[in-house]
Design an enzyme around this catalytic site. Structure first.
Site, PDB file in Angstrom:
ATOM      1  N   HIS A   1      54.675  41.503  42.970  1.00  0.00           N
ATOM      2  CA  HIS A   1      53.437  41.311  43.745  1.00  0.00           C
ATOM      3  C   HIS A   1      53.577  40.326  44.888  1.00  0.00           C
ATOM      4  O   HIS A   1      52.576  39.939  45.489  1.00  0.00           O
ATOM      5  CB  HIS A   1      52.313  40.797  42.845  1.00  0.00           C
ATOM      6  CG  HIS A   1      51.848  41.789  41.831  1.00  0.00           C
ATOM      7  ND1 HIS A   1      50.795  42.648  42.054  1.00  0.00           N
ATOM      8  CD2 HIS A   1      52.295  42.058  40.594  1.00  0.00           C
ATOM      9  CE1 HIS A   1      50.617  43.390  40.979  1.00  0.00           C
ATOM     10  NE2 HIS A   1      51.513  43.059  40.072  1.00  0.00           N
TER      11      HIS A   1
ATOM     12  N   LYS B   1      39.393  35.149  50.093  1.00  0.00           N
ATOM     13  CA  LYS B   1      40.673  35.319  49.388  1.00  0.00           C
ATOM     14  C   LYS B   1      41.230  33.924  49.117  1.00  0.00           C
ATOM     15  O   LYS B   1      40.734  32.953  49.670  1.00  0.00           O
ATOM     16  CB  LYS B   1      41.643  36.139  50.232  1.00  0.00           C
ATOM     17  CG  LYS B   1      41.694  35.726  51.701  1.00  0.00           C
ATOM     18  CD  LYS B   1      42.599  36.631  52.522  1.00  0.00           C
ATOM     19  CE  LYS B   1      41.910  37.883  53.037  1.00  0.00           C
ATOM     20  NZ  LYS B   1      42.589  39.109  52.709  1.00  0.00           N
ATOM     21  N   ARG B   2      42.259  33.836  48.247  1.00  0.00           N
ATOM     22  CA  ARG B   2      42.875  32.532  48.031  1.00  0.00           C
ATOM     23  C   ARG B   2      43.229  31.905  49.380  1.00  0.00           C
ATOM     24  O   ARG B   2      43.582  32.607  50.317  1.00  0.00           O
ATOM     25  CB  ARG B   2      44.172  32.694  47.213  1.00  0.00           C
ATOM     26  CG  ARG B   2      43.955  32.847  45.722  1.00  0.00           C
ATOM     27  CD  ARG B   2      45.278  33.034  45.003  1.00  0.00           C
ATOM     28  NE  ARG B   2      45.951  34.254  45.437  1.00  0.00           N
ATOM     29  CZ  ARG B   2      47.249  34.345  45.714  1.00  0.00           C
ATOM     30  NH1 ARG B   2      48.038  33.290  45.594  1.00  0.00           N
ATOM     31  NH2 ARG B   2      47.789  35.488  46.101  1.00  0.00           N
TER      32      ARG B   2
ATOM     33  N   LYS C   1      47.953  33.656  54.751  1.00  0.00           N
ATOM     34  CA  LYS C   1      46.749  34.481  54.946  1.00  0.00           C
ATOM     35  C   LYS C   1      45.997  34.084  56.218  1.00  0.00           C
ATOM     36  O   LYS C   1      45.110  34.764  56.669  1.00  0.00           O
ATOM     37  CB  LYS C   1      45.836  34.385  53.730  1.00  0.00           C
ATOM     38  CG  LYS C   1      46.452  34.990  52.454  1.00  0.00           C
ATOM     39  CD  LYS C   1      45.537  34.809  51.260  1.00  0.00           C
ATOM     40  CE  LYS C   1      46.182  35.232  49.949  1.00  0.00           C
ATOM     41  NZ  LYS C   1      46.095  36.673  49.671  1.00  0.00           N
TER      42      LYS C   1
ATOM     43  N   THR D   1      43.798  43.619  48.131  1.00  0.00           N
ATOM     44  CA  THR D   1      42.933  44.619  47.495  1.00  0.00           C
ATOM     45  C   THR D   1      41.498  44.462  47.967  1.00  0.00           C
ATOM     46  O   THR D   1      40.727  45.419  47.928  1.00  0.00           O
ATOM     47  CB  THR D   1      42.981  44.504  45.958  1.00  0.00           C
ATOM     48  OG1 THR D   1      42.932  43.125  45.606  1.00  0.00           O
ATOM     49  CG2 THR D   1      44.246  45.133  45.403  1.00  0.00           C
TER      50      THR D   1
ATOM     51  N   LYS E   1      38.240  47.067  49.104  1.00  0.00           N
ATOM     52  CA  LYS E   1      36.834  46.955  48.683  1.00  0.00           C
ATOM     53  C   LYS E   1      35.917  46.923  49.896  1.00  0.00           C
ATOM     54  O   LYS E   1      34.854  47.555  49.905  1.00  0.00           O
ATOM     55  CB  LYS E   1      36.627  45.691  47.843  1.00  0.00           C
ATOM     56  CG  LYS E   1      37.399  45.719  46.537  1.00  0.00           C
ATOM     57  CD  LYS E   1      37.491  44.339  45.885  1.00  0.00           C
ATOM     58  CE  LYS E   1      38.573  44.340  44.810  1.00  0.00           C
ATOM     59  NZ  LYS E   1      38.987  42.997  44.397  1.00  0.00           N
TER      60      LYS E   1
HETATM   61  C1  26V Z   1      52.750  32.884  41.649  1.00  0.00           C
HETATM   62  C2  26V Z   1      52.563  31.568  41.370  1.00  0.00           C
HETATM   63  C3  26V Z   1      53.677  30.669  41.510  1.00  0.00           C
HETATM   64  C4  26V Z   1      53.279  29.255  41.572  1.00  0.00           C
HETATM   65  C5  26V Z   1      52.184  28.898  40.628  1.00  0.00           C
HETATM   66  C6  26V Z   1      51.013  29.755  40.656  1.00  0.00           C
HETATM   67  C7  26V Z   1      51.316  31.144  40.912  1.00  0.00           C
HETATM   68  C8  26V Z   1      50.341  32.068  40.726  1.00  0.00           C
HETATM   69  C9  26V Z   1      50.545  33.371  40.985  1.00  0.00           C
HETATM   70  C10 26V Z   1      51.743  33.783  41.475  1.00  0.00           C
HETATM   71  C11 26V Z   1      51.957  35.190  41.793  1.00  0.00           C
HETATM   72  C12 26V Z   1      51.249  35.557  43.006  1.00  0.00           C
HETATM   73  C13 26V Z   1      51.339  37.001  43.189  1.00  0.00           C
HETATM   74  C14 26V Z   1      50.047  37.580  43.665  1.00  0.00           C
HETATM   75  O1  26V Z   1      48.969  37.164  43.298  1.00  0.00           O
HETATM   76  N1  26V Z   1      50.176  38.579  44.469  1.00  0.00           N
HETATM   77  C15 26V Z   1      49.057  39.318  44.998  1.00  0.00           C
HETATM   78  O2  26V Z   1      48.969  40.505  44.226  1.00  0.00           O
HETATM   79  C16 26V Z   1      47.944  41.352  44.681  1.00  0.00           C
HETATM   80  C17 26V Z   1      47.885  42.530  43.729  1.00  0.00           C
HETATM   81  O3  26V Z   1      49.025  43.305  43.853  1.00  0.00           O
HETATM   82  C18 26V Z   1      48.215  41.774  46.103  1.00  0.00           C
HETATM   83  O4  26V Z   1      47.147  42.577  46.544  1.00  0.00           O
HETATM   84  C19 26V Z   1      48.333  40.563  47.004  1.00  0.00           C
HETATM   85  O5  26V Z   1      48.724  40.959  48.302  1.00  0.00           O
HETATM   86  C20 26V Z   1      49.367  39.617  46.435  1.00  0.00           C
HETATM   87  O6  26V Z   1      49.388  38.399  47.155  1.00  0.00           O
END
Ligand code: 26V
Length: 855
Positions: A393, A586-587, A592, A697, A701
């Site tokens: 992701h 969004k985050r 972004k 996503t 929406k």
């Molecule tokens: C990674 C980390 C690493 C450091 C600590 C916290 C943390 C939290 C989450 C992640 C993984 C992030 C991956 C993520 O959220 N990707 C998002 O996934 C969505 C669904 O596929 C996608 O639409 C977004 O573009 C993508 O940023």
């Protein structure tokens, strides 16, 4: 006001009046009847009454909105439990291959509107609550979001569960039951502040604790060789994983699947009664305290060694409990006599790893198969490989997990052995089969033995262990193949796939915008689009119809009015519903580029201040809204939040500007906020540096709700633009292919900033928005090199085309006929972005599972 409310109140009639509390239940003349599957208003009311009187949580006859919510939810839960039991029994009897989706995050949001909507009981519940003296709208608003996630990845998991249930697929979700989710965000003069998100404050009516489903999970300890040469992990600490099930109802199917989340407990015998009685309470409860840390929060800070260890513990806890559960079920469904035929396992079980957080599922399956079940390495490896698959992701380097080998070896000594063996066998395999890749082996290995900091590369472990690896949008999947996993792709081209994300049309259109849904159903003469979203294409033939335009614009306005009320209540900012509603939610992350948005606002504001009164009359009034959480330790993202709120404080109080421009930061972004904001938005911003947003996503929406997009060619934007037509998409900015070259040019000092970019930064530096130290933010846009500095995210490069594109947006908005047509065409072109389509593809092309519908 909640989205559900409108579905009840939209049609007027008996429910359109709000009911005043307090309510005297005895006067309702509704008897309490335990009735698990009522389908009429009277039966529903009687069942709610039953829960009020006999439910263990509140004093009987107290019937304030909060109690009414719990009693209502419990009555819905009765129906869900019955359906869940039927579904489970059906799966058990028919024994199909089943998918297990393992994810560190689920962003479920509220459940009541969704559950009664999926059960087709919205009207029955509305009338029942009326009889009992409440209105559904108020009751729905009592519910807290289940916030077991962080962003897009978690919400995607929740959309997927909805689609799996709706498609009647034998599938199941696994995750963790965090006591507090990520955090609750408050906005103060200092910017973002974080508080524990107490989503379980009273209790959740949706979870069913399974005291009979408990698995031991071990940490630390050591590995011993057995006489037969096998290895055994012993000693250490053991905690228990206790299952909580959250029912997930499908739409128009009896199938109700489960999201099983694990809580960590220690058995009573671990409570040191002697220490307690001796007054050493900390010692007495030390194991309890350690266990409760595991499921305390999502993504605990990992700056310290303790924090890192806790994160790894969480991941292993989730993987081990889930795998043990899956294996127990597999065994339960085997014939009782004779040895187990493990080669059947991949024909019955598919495990999907949502990003790298569940990676340990693979070595854990290996460990169980070899150490507990006595299989040999090759057999166990073949089974594991056929069972697990991995979705990537993100390509952001800092999000690609790497665990210290030392920490891994200490916490999970047996898994470290297994991982080391996987790494060794991989090297031998490449040397033997692909000598041309010899020079790449070091960078492909699972173990990075850098002497400063030896680590395990979790993404590489995922790729090796999985039979399929997929990205989440076409562009992202191409980047995986060409860039991040290029060498693996050359080794195993058939392993790599794309599965473009999708969103559930139930929550993200049918229930969050009942007004627009009614219009769509009327013009398409069917409501089948709710489960077959491609039917929305039928709206194209009416894209010029004046009557549809009128109805469409009226529905959007209604959504805008509703949201304006919400905003005023939450932020005190009064906005004019006739302005253009422009959102970026969004985050908060530098890639972004919320910073580009706010720089654009600053530039717009400055130009407006320079205008003559005559010129100002031509300005399209806009409300720019942003929302999102900045990770607690991500200082730069928090500065962006601060800048947005500071700009808002100045602009919103500038009498010369009035309604022409408002800037609002919506606090504590969550699913419920999104359900209100998205249907109300007319323009939304998806403006990441090309190549960095895997998919996005919310873009889907927004488009689905007839909101136009201003965006870069990134993630799923590319496909959205293809589907809705390029003339209906406001495109700007560098292309992903150009980004590496642009960064190099910048490093070589060849970047010449546009004067408008300089002007915006200069205006902030002049103190126009206060004296907070924005320098670290602005400085990140200057200079020529490095990550974070030297404008790694190319804000400066894209800024001029962004400003030009915003001008086009204003022009388009002035022509409302054109705008509404574009809006209709956005919705009409959104059929592809249903998570039903995505999940059907996963089922066919990765999981090999079929529909298993409860009769
Ligand atoms: C990674 C980390 C690493 C450091 C600590 C916290 C943390 C939290 C989450 C992640 C993984 C992030 C991956 C993520 O959220 N990707 C998002 O996934 C969505 C669904 O596929 C996608 O639409 C977004 O573009 C993508 O940023």
């Amino acid at each position: 006001m909640s989205p559900a409310a409108a579905s009840v109140n939209g049609g007027g009639g008996e429910m359109s009046e709000k009911v005043k509390s307090p309510v005297d239940l005895k006067k309702s003349n509704v008897p309490p009847i335990a009735h698990p599957t009522p389908d009429d208003a009277f039966g529903v009311a009687a069942n709610i009454q039953y829960h009020v009187q006999y439910g263990p949580h509140f004093s009987p006859f107290k019937f304030e909105p909060e109690q009414a919510f719990y009693a209502t939810a419990e009555s819905v839960r009765d129906t869900l439990i019955q359906r869940w039991n039927d579904t489970y029994a059906h799966f058990h009897k028919t024994d199909p291959k089943q998918t297990y989706y393992i994810s560190m995050e689920y962003l479920q949001g509220r459940a009541l509107t969704n559950a009664i909507g999926n059960l087709n009981l919205t009207d029955a519940y509305g009338s029942a609550l009326m009889k009992l003296g409440h209105d559904l709208e108020t009751i729905v608003d009592q519910e807290r979001d289940a916030a077991l996630g962080n962003g897009g990845l978690g919400r995607l998991a929740s959309c997927f569960l909805d689609s799996m249930a709706t498609l009647s697929l034998p599938a199941w979700g696994y995750g963790l039951r965090y006591k507090y989710g990520l955090f609750s965000q408050r906005i103060t003069k200092k910017g973002q502040e974080e508080y524990a998100e107490d989503w379980l404050q009273k209790f959740s009516p949706w979870e069913i604790v399974r005291h009979d489903v408990v698995h031991p999970v071990r940490f630390f300890g050591e590995v011993q060789s057995q006489e037969d040469g096998s290895r055994r992990w012993i000693g250490g600490e053991t905690v228990q994983a206790l299952a909580y099930d959250i029912p997930i109802p499908g739409y128009q199917t009896k199938n109700t699947i489960s999201l099983r989340v694990w809580d960590a407990r220690v058995p009573a015998q671990e409570f040191d009664l002697y220490a307690f009685n001796a007054g050493d309470y900390a010692k007495a409860e030390s194991l309890h305290a350690k266990a409760s840390q595991i499921c305390a929060v999502l993504y605990p800070g990992d700056a310290t060694e303790e924090g890192k260890l806790l994160r790894l513990k969480q991941q292993y806890f989730m993987c081990s409990a889930s795998l043990q559960d899956i294996i127990a079920r597999f065994k339960e469904r085997r014939p009782s006599k004779g040895p187990i035929d493990w080669s059947e396992f991949p024909n019955k079980v598919a495990v999907q790893m949502n990003d790298t957080h569940p990676t340990l599922s693979a070595p854990e399956l290996m460990r169980i198969l070899m150490d507990d079940e006595g299989l040999g390495w090759d057999e166990a490896w073949a089974i594991t490989n056929k069972t697990v698959a991995y979705t990537n992701h993100t390509v952001l380097p800092e999000a690609l997990e790497k665990w210290s080998q030392t920490v891994m070896a200490k916490l999970l000594p047996r898994h470290m052995e297994i991982i080391t063996e996987i790494d060794k066998q991989f090297q031998a395999f490449v040397t033997k089969t692909r000598p041309d890749l010899e020079s790449k082996i070091e960078s492909m290995r699972v173990l990075d033995n850098n002497p400063q900091k030896p680590v395990v590369r979790m993404a590489h472990l995922c790729v090796l262990s999985s039979h399929k690896v997929n990205g989440v949008a076409e562009l992202h999947s191409d980047i995986l193949k060409k860039d991040l996993f290029a060498d693996f792709y050359s080794l195993w081209p058939d392993k790599f796939q794309n599965k473009t994300n999708g969103v559930t049309p139930r929550r993200w259109l049918r229930f969050c915008s009942p007004e627009l849904s009614t219009i769509i159903t009327k013009w398409l003469r069917t409501d089948k689009w709710v489960t077959n979203l491609d039917l929305l294409a039928g709206l194209r033939q009416f894209a010029d119809d004046k009557q549809l335009h009128k109805e469409w614009a009226a529905a959007k306005l209604q959504n805008k009015v509703r949201f304006a009320h919400y905003l005023e209540e939450k932020t005190g900012v009064k906005i004019n519903p006739n302005s253009m509603f422009d959102t970026q939610i969004k985050r908060i992350h530098e890639y972004k580029r919320q910073l580009m948005n706010i720089l654009g606002v600053v530039y717009r504001y400055k130009k407006m201040k320079e205008m003559s009164p005559e010129e100002r009359k031509k300005v399209v009034p806009r409300v720019v809204m942003l929302a999102g959480k900045a990770f607690a330790t991500y200082e730069q993202a928090k500065r962006i939040v601060k800048l947005v709120t500071d700009v808002g404080a100045v602009v919103n109080n500038d009498p010369g500007i009035g309604d022409l421009l408002k800037v609002v930061f919506i606090p504590n972004y969550n699913v419920t906020v999104a359900e209100l904001a998205i249907p109300a938005s007319e323009l939304s911003q998806h403006i990441s540096t090309a190549g960095m947003e895997a998919s996005g996503t919310s873009n889907m929406k927004f488009a689905l709700n007839g909101c136009l997009i201003i965006g870069t060619l990134d993630g799923a934007n590319v496909e959205i633009r293809e589907e809705i037509g390029e003339e209906n998409f406001f495109l700007f900015g560098a292309r992903a292919d150009d980004v590496p070259r642009l960064r190099k040019e910048r490093e070589a000092g060849q970047f010449k900033p546009d004067p408008r970019f300089e002007e915006a930064k200069h205006f902030i530096r002049s103190g126009a928005f206060g004296d907070y130290d924005y320098e670290p933010l602005l400085d990140s846009l200057e200079g020529n090199s490095g990550y974070g500095r030297g404008d790694y995210f190319l804000v400066g490069y894209d800024f001029p085309s962004y400003i030009d594109c915003q001008k086009e947006v204003d022009e388009a908005y002035k022509d409302q006929d054109r705008w509404v047509k574009m809006s209709i065409l956005s919705t009409a072109g959104s059929g592809k972005f249903s998570s039903d389509r995505t999940i059907a593809q996963y089922a066919r092309e990765i999981w090999n599972i079929q529909e298993c519908r409860v009769p």
